[in-house]
Each structure stands twice: as structure tokens, then as C-alpha cells.
Scaffold this motif. Structure first.
Motif, PDB file in Angstrom:
ATOM      1  N   TRP A  41       0.841  -1.194   0.000  1.00 19.89           N
ATOM      2  CA  TRP A  41       0.000   0.000   0.000  1.00 19.89           C
ATOM      3  C   TRP A  41       0.877   1.245   0.000  1.00 19.89           C
ATOM      4  N   THR A  42       0.446   2.282  -0.724  1.00 17.82           N
ATOM      5  CA  THR A  42       1.133   3.569  -0.715  1.00 17.82           C
ATOM      6  C   THR A  42       0.122   4.661  -0.404  1.00 17.82           C
ATOM      7  N   ASN A  43       0.602   5.746   0.175  1.00 18.20           N
ATOM      8  CA  ASN A  43      -0.262   6.885   0.471  1.00 18.20           C
ATOM      9  C   ASN A  43      -0.672   7.571  -0.820  1.00 18.20           C
ATOM     10  N   PHE A  44      -1.933   7.932  -0.912  1.00 22.49           N
ATOM     11  CA  PHE A  44      -2.472   8.645  -2.072  1.00 22.49           C
ATOM     12  C   PHE A  44      -2.890  10.015  -1.560  1.00 22.49           C
ATOM     13  N   TYR A  45      -2.145  11.048  -1.937  1.00 22.94           N
ATOM     14  CA  TYR A  45      -2.275  12.369  -1.336  1.00 22.94           C
ATOM     15  C   TYR A  45      -3.345  13.266  -1.948  1.00 22.94           C
ATOM     16  N   THR A  46      -3.947  12.854  -3.039  1.00 23.55           N
ATOM     17  CA  THR A  46      -4.951  13.695  -3.688  1.00 23.55           C
ATOM     18  C   THR A  46      -6.294  12.964  -3.702  1.00 23.55           C
ATOM     19  N   ASN A  47      -7.295  13.563  -4.315  1.00 22.30           N
ATOM     20  CA  ASN A  47      -8.600  12.889  -4.361  1.00 22.30           C
ATOM     21  C   ASN A  47      -8.861  12.335  -5.756  1.00 22.30           C
ATOM     22  N   ILE A  48      -9.867  11.504  -5.856  1.00 24.88           N
ATOM     23  CA  ILE A  48     -10.317  10.961  -7.134  1.00 24.88           C
ATOM     24  C   ILE A  48     -11.697  11.545  -7.374  1.00 24.88           C
ATOM     25  N   GLU A  49     -11.779  12.420  -8.352  1.00 26.62           N
ATOM     26  CA  GLU A  49     -13.035  13.111  -8.634  1.00 26.62           C
ATOM     27  C   GLU A  49     -14.130  12.094  -8.977  1.00 26.62           C
ATOM     28  N   GLY A  50     -15.275  12.221  -8.303  1.00 30.27           N
ATOM     29  CA  GLY A  50     -16.401  11.328  -8.548  1.00 30.27           C
ATOM     30  C   GLY A  50     -16.424  10.094  -7.657  1.00 30.27           C
ATOM     31  N   PHE A  51     -15.390   9.930  -6.820  1.00 27.46           N
ATOM     32  CA  PHE A  51     -15.307   8.762  -5.940  1.00 27.46           C
ATOM     33  C   PHE A  51     -15.567   9.183  -4.502  1.00 27.46           C
ATOM     34  N   THR A  52     -16.472   8.471  -3.829  1.00 28.93           N
ATOM     35  CA  THR A  52     -16.743   8.711  -2.418  1.00 28.93           C
ATOM     36  C   THR A  52     -16.270   7.499  -1.634  1.00 28.93           C
ATOM     37  N   ASP A  89       1.697  23.220  -4.201  1.00 22.45           N
ATOM     38  CA  ASP A  89       1.426  22.238  -3.145  1.00 22.45           C
ATOM     39  C   ASP A  89       0.437  21.162  -3.583  1.00 22.45           C
ATOM     40  N   GLY A  90       0.178  21.053  -4.899  1.00 22.92           N
ATOM     41  CA  GLY A  90      -0.820  20.093  -5.375  1.00 22.92           C
ATOM     42  C   GLY A  90      -0.243  19.093  -6.358  1.00 22.92           C
ATOM     43  N   SER A  91      -1.063  18.145  -6.716  1.00 19.32           N
ATOM     44  CA  SER A  91      -0.674  17.100  -7.658  1.00 19.32           C
ATOM     45  C   SER A  91      -0.599  17.657  -9.075  1.00 19.32           C
ATOM     46  N   SER A  92       0.272  17.088  -9.881  1.00 20.89           N
ATOM     47  CA  SER A  92       0.356  17.472 -11.290  1.00 20.89           C
ATOM     48  C   SER A  92      -0.546  16.590 -12.144  1.00 20.89           C
ATOM     49  N   ILE A  93      -1.264  15.674 -11.493  1.00 19.70           N
ATOM     50  CA  ILE A  93      -2.173  14.771 -12.199  1.00 19.70           C
ATOM     51  C   ILE A  93      -3.560  14.849 -11.574  1.00 19.70           C
ATOM     52  N   LYS A  94      -4.565  14.937 -12.428  1.00 21.95           N
ATOM     53  CA  LYS A  94      -5.967  14.927 -11.975  1.00 21.95           C
ATOM     54  C   LYS A  94      -6.488  13.507 -12.187  1.00 21.95           C
ATOM     55  N   TYR A  95      -7.143  12.955 -11.176  1.00 22.65           N
ATOM     56  CA  TYR A  95      -7.705  11.609 -11.229  1.00 22.65           C
ATOM     57  C   TYR A  95      -9.226  11.705 -11.231  1.00 22.65           C
ATOM     58  N   THR A  96      -9.860  11.025 -12.184  1.00 20.46           N
ATOM     59  CA  THR A  96     -11.318  11.041 -12.305  1.00 20.46           C
ATOM     60  C   THR A  96     -11.822   9.605 -12.382  1.00 20.46           C
ATOM     61  N   LEU A  97     -12.823   9.294 -11.570  1.00 21.12           N
ATOM     62  CA  LEU A  97     -13.403   7.955 -11.570  1.00 21.12           C
ATOM     63  C   LEU A  97     -14.097   7.677 -12.900  1.00 21.12           C
ATOM     64  N   ILE A  98     -13.738   6.549 -13.511  1.00 19.15           N
ATOM     65  CA  ILE A  98     -14.434   6.074 -14.711  1.00 19.15           C
ATOM     66  C   ILE A  98     -15.477   5.053 -14.285  1.00 19.15           C
ATOM     67  N   LYS A  99     -15.045   4.096 -13.431  1.00 20.02           N
ATOM     68  CA  LYS A  99     -15.947   3.030 -13.022  1.00 20.02           C
ATOM     69  C   LYS A  99     -15.475   2.424 -11.712  1.00 20.02           C
ATOM     70  N   GLU A 100     -16.417   2.151 -10.822  1.00 21.81           N
ATOM     71  CA  GLU A 100     -16.137   1.378  -9.612  1.00 21.81           C
ATOM     72  C   GLU A 100     -16.325  -0.089  -9.998  1.00 21.81           C
ATOM     73  N   VAL A 101     -15.214  -0.802 -10.154  1.00 30.21           N
ATOM     74  CA  VAL A 101     -15.252  -2.191 -10.611  1.00 30.21           C
ATOM     75  C   VAL A 101     -15.806  -3.098  -9.522  1.00 30.21           C
ATOM     76  N   SER A 102     -15.350  -2.887  -8.275  1.00 30.82           N
ATOM     77  CA  SER A 102     -15.870  -3.682  -7.165  1.00 30.82           C
ATOM     78  C   SER A 102     -15.734  -2.919  -5.849  1.00 30.82           C
ATOM     79  N   LYS A 103     -16.559  -3.329  -4.877  1.00 31.87           N
ATOM     80  CA  LYS A 103     -16.553  -2.776  -3.526  1.00 31.87           C
ATOM     81  C   LYS A 103     -16.794  -3.959  -2.586  1.00 31.87           C
ATOM     82  N   THR A 104     -15.757  -4.317  -1.803  1.00 38.51           N
ATOM     83  CA  THR A 104     -15.815  -5.512  -0.975  1.00 38.51           C
ATOM     84  C   THR A 104     -15.673  -5.147   0.501  1.00 38.51           C
ATOM     85  N   LYS A 105     -16.579  -5.607   1.347  1.00 36.81           N
ATOM     86  CA  LYS A 105     -16.510  -5.363   2.783  1.00 36.81           C
ATOM     87  C   LYS A 105     -15.294  -6.091   3.352  1.00 36.81           C
ATOM     88  N   LYS A 106     -14.487  -5.371   4.157  1.00 35.33           N
ATOM     89  CA  LYS A 106     -13.280  -5.972   4.765  1.00 35.33           C
ATOM     90  C   LYS A 106     -13.343  -5.879   6.268  1.00 35.33           C
TER      91      LYS A 106
END
Length: 115
Positions: free
Chosen positions: A65-76, A98-115
Motif C-alpha cells: 500500500w502507498t499513500n495517495f495524497y490527492t482525491n479521485i473526482e467522482g469517488f466517495t 502544493d498540489g498534484s500534477s495529475i488529476k484523477y477522475t473515476l471512470i468506473k467502480e469495478v468492485s466494492k468488498t466489505k473488509k
């Protein structure tokens, strides 16, 4: 006049060929701008501009696992679930210092699994 006509006859096909080779399709570039992320069920303390909570992300199940410092637009994010997401990446032309040079946008939530 014959010289000009001869030059134009040769120039027209060359210009057409040049124009056709300069065209790109979205399908060819779309794959290069898509990533699949696995998002962990818990956030982690991290420090960006200030102390914050970071998503835990990896691109392959075998990675750490790595830290992800920005958000993914459209993902909650909802704690307690592991997600597999397909995201689109876009370079930001003039990112804030102080921000990311890449914008991340959700295309599709492939799966969501309870852990």
C-alpha cells in the motif's frame, strides 16, 4: 504555368498524407490515460501541506500500500471497504506548488468488498 501545375499536383497528395498522419483517435490515447487502482479499507495518517488522512492505494494486488495524497473526482470513499477502481489520469498544465500534477477522475467502480 506547367511548372506550377506540376508542383501543385505533387503537393496536394503530400499535404493530404501529412494531414491523415497527424490525426489521432481517442481510442488510441484512452488506454494510456487509464489506470486501475485498488483502494484499501482504511486511511493512514500522512502529511501533505498539513497532517491529513491518505487513501491507501496500489495498482497490483502483490504491491504494498502507498499513500495517495490527492482525491479521485467522482469517488466517495467509505471506510471498511476495499475498492477496485478504473480511473482516468490527466496532466494538469499549471499545477499549484502544493498540489498534484495529475488529476484523477473515476471512470468506473469495478468492485466494492466489505473488509
Amino acid at each position: 504555368m506547367k511548372i506550377i501545375a506540376t508542383i501543385l499536383k505533387g503537393a496536394l497528395p503530400a499535404a493530404a498524407l501529412f494531414a491523415m498522419t497527424q490525426c489521432t483517435t481517442t481510442a488510441n490515447t484512452a488506454g494510456a490515460n487509464e489506470k486501475t487502482f485498488i483502494v484499501g479499507p482504511e486511511t493512514a495518517d500522512c502529511t501533505g501541506v498539513a497532517p491529513m488522512k491518505c487513501l491507501q492505494v496500489k495498482e497490483k494486488a502483490s504491491e504494498s500500500w502507498t499513500n495517495f495524497y490527492t482525491n479521485i473526482e467522482g469517488f466517495t470513499y467509505e471506510p471498511g471497504y476495499e475498492y477496485v477502481l478504473k480511473v482516468k489520469t490527466e496532466k494538469i498544465a499549471n499545477p499549484p506548488a502544493d498540489g498534484s500534477s495529475i488529476k484523477y477522475t473515476l471512470i468506473k467502480e469495478v468492485s466494492k468488498t466489505k473488509k
